[in-house]
Design a protein around this motif. Structure first.
Motif, mmCIF file in Angstrom:
data_model
loop_
_atom_site.group_PDB
_atom_site.id
_atom_site.type_symbol
_atom_site.label_atom_id
_atom_site.label_comp_id
_atom_site.label_asym_id
_atom_site.label_seq_id
_atom_site.Cartn_x
_atom_site.Cartn_y
_atom_site.Cartn_z
ATOM 1 N N HIS A 20 3.593 -2.582 0.928
ATOM 2 C CA HIS A 20 2.649 -2.720 -0.188
ATOM 3 C C HIS A 20 3.390 -2.462 -1.477
ATOM 4 O O HIS A 20 4.325 -1.683 -1.523
ATOM 5 N N ALA A 73 -8.827 -0.542 -1.061
ATOM 6 C CA ALA A 73 -8.240 -0.965 0.219
ATOM 7 C C ALA A 73 -8.861 -2.279 0.684
ATOM 8 O O ALA A 73 -8.146 -3.194 1.124
ATOM 9 N N TRP A 78 -5.291 -2.994 1.830
ATOM 10 C CA TRP A 78 -4.491 -1.829 2.199
ATOM 11 C C TRP A 78 -4.859 -1.321 3.585
ATOM 12 O O TRP A 78 -5.980 -1.465 4.046
ATOM 13 N N ALA A 82 -2.518 3.661 3.393
ATOM 14 C CA ALA A 82 -2.322 3.349 1.973
ATOM 15 C C ALA A 82 -3.499 3.839 1.150
ATOM 16 O O ALA A 82 -3.321 4.375 0.046
#
Length: 189
Positions: A20, A73, A78, A82
C-alpha cells in the motif's frame, strides 16, 4: 508512559506486510462529521502528558478513529492490518500534535533532532527511540550508553531542562518514534 506506548507500538510492530502507498494514510485524518471532529478536538485540547501514564484509554476517540479507518479501508481497498495501522497513526498524530502545541520547547528539540544532528547521530537516535518504545521489529533493548546518548541530545538542544521538561520531551520523542514506525509499517501493507 510506557504502559500506553507499548500496546500501541506492539500493535504496529506485528502487522503483516502487503503493498500500500503511505500517502493514503492521510485518509484517516479527514472525513469526520462535525460532531466527531468536536470529540477529537476536545480530546486534543484536554490531553495532558500524565494521560499517557494511565491505563485509561480514550474509548470514544478510538471508536471514532476506528470507524473512519474502516471507511478508508473500504474506499481504498486496505487490509484490516492497514486499517489498524492507519487508526493507530492518527491517534498518535493527535497525541503528538497536542504535545507539540502545548509544549513548544519539546517541539523545538524534536525539530532540531531532525535538522541539526548528523545523519549518523540521527539514525542512532531514531533506532534507540524505536527500541525504547517497543516499536518495530527490534528485540534489542537500549543500553545505558544509548540512554546517555539520548540524554546528551536533549541537553544539547535544551541545556537547562528540568525533570518536567525531560518527561515532556521524552513523551514527544516516544510518540514521534511510534509515528515513524507506524508510517513505515503502513507503507509495507
Amino acid at each position: 508512559m510506557r504502559h500506553v506506548l507499548t500496546p500501541l507500538a506492539l500493535a504496529a510492530a506485528i502487522l503483516p506486510a502487503t503493498a500500500h502507498a503511505a500517502d493514503q494514510l492521510d485518509c484517516v485524518s479527514s472525513g469526520y462529521s462535525a460532531q466527531q471532529q468536536a470529540v477529537l478536538d476536545a480530546h486534543v485540547a484536554a490531553f495532558e502528558i500524565s494521560d499517557m501514564d494511565t491505563q485509561k484509554r480514550p474509548v470514544e476517540v478510538i471508536s471514532i478513529i476506528e470507524q473512519r479507518a474502516q471507511q478508508c479501508a473500504r474506499q481504498l481497498g486496505w487490509s484490516d492490518a492497514a486499517s489498524d495501522a492507519a487508526g493507530l497513526y492518527h491517534l498518535g498524530s493527535l497525541t503528538a500534535g497536542s504535545i507539540r502545541r502545548k509544549h513548544p520547547e519539546a517541539a523545538a528539540v524534536m525539530d532540531k533532532i531532525d535538522t541539526d544532528l548528523s545523519d549518523a547521530d540521527r539514525e542512532r537516535f531514531w533506532s534507540i527511540m524505536t527500541s525504547a518504545t517497543g516499536a518495530g521489529d527490534t528485540k534489542k533493548q537500549p543500553t545505558s550508553d544509548d540512554f546517555m546518548f539520548i540524554g546528551m541530545v536533549i541537553m544539547r538542544f535544551q541545556p537547562d531542562v528540568d525533570t518536567a521538561q525531560q518527561n515532556t520531551i521524552g513523551a514527544l520523542m516516544g510518540m514521534e518514534a511510534l509515528l515513524r514506525n507506524t508510517q513505515a509499517t503502513f507503507s509495507e501493507l
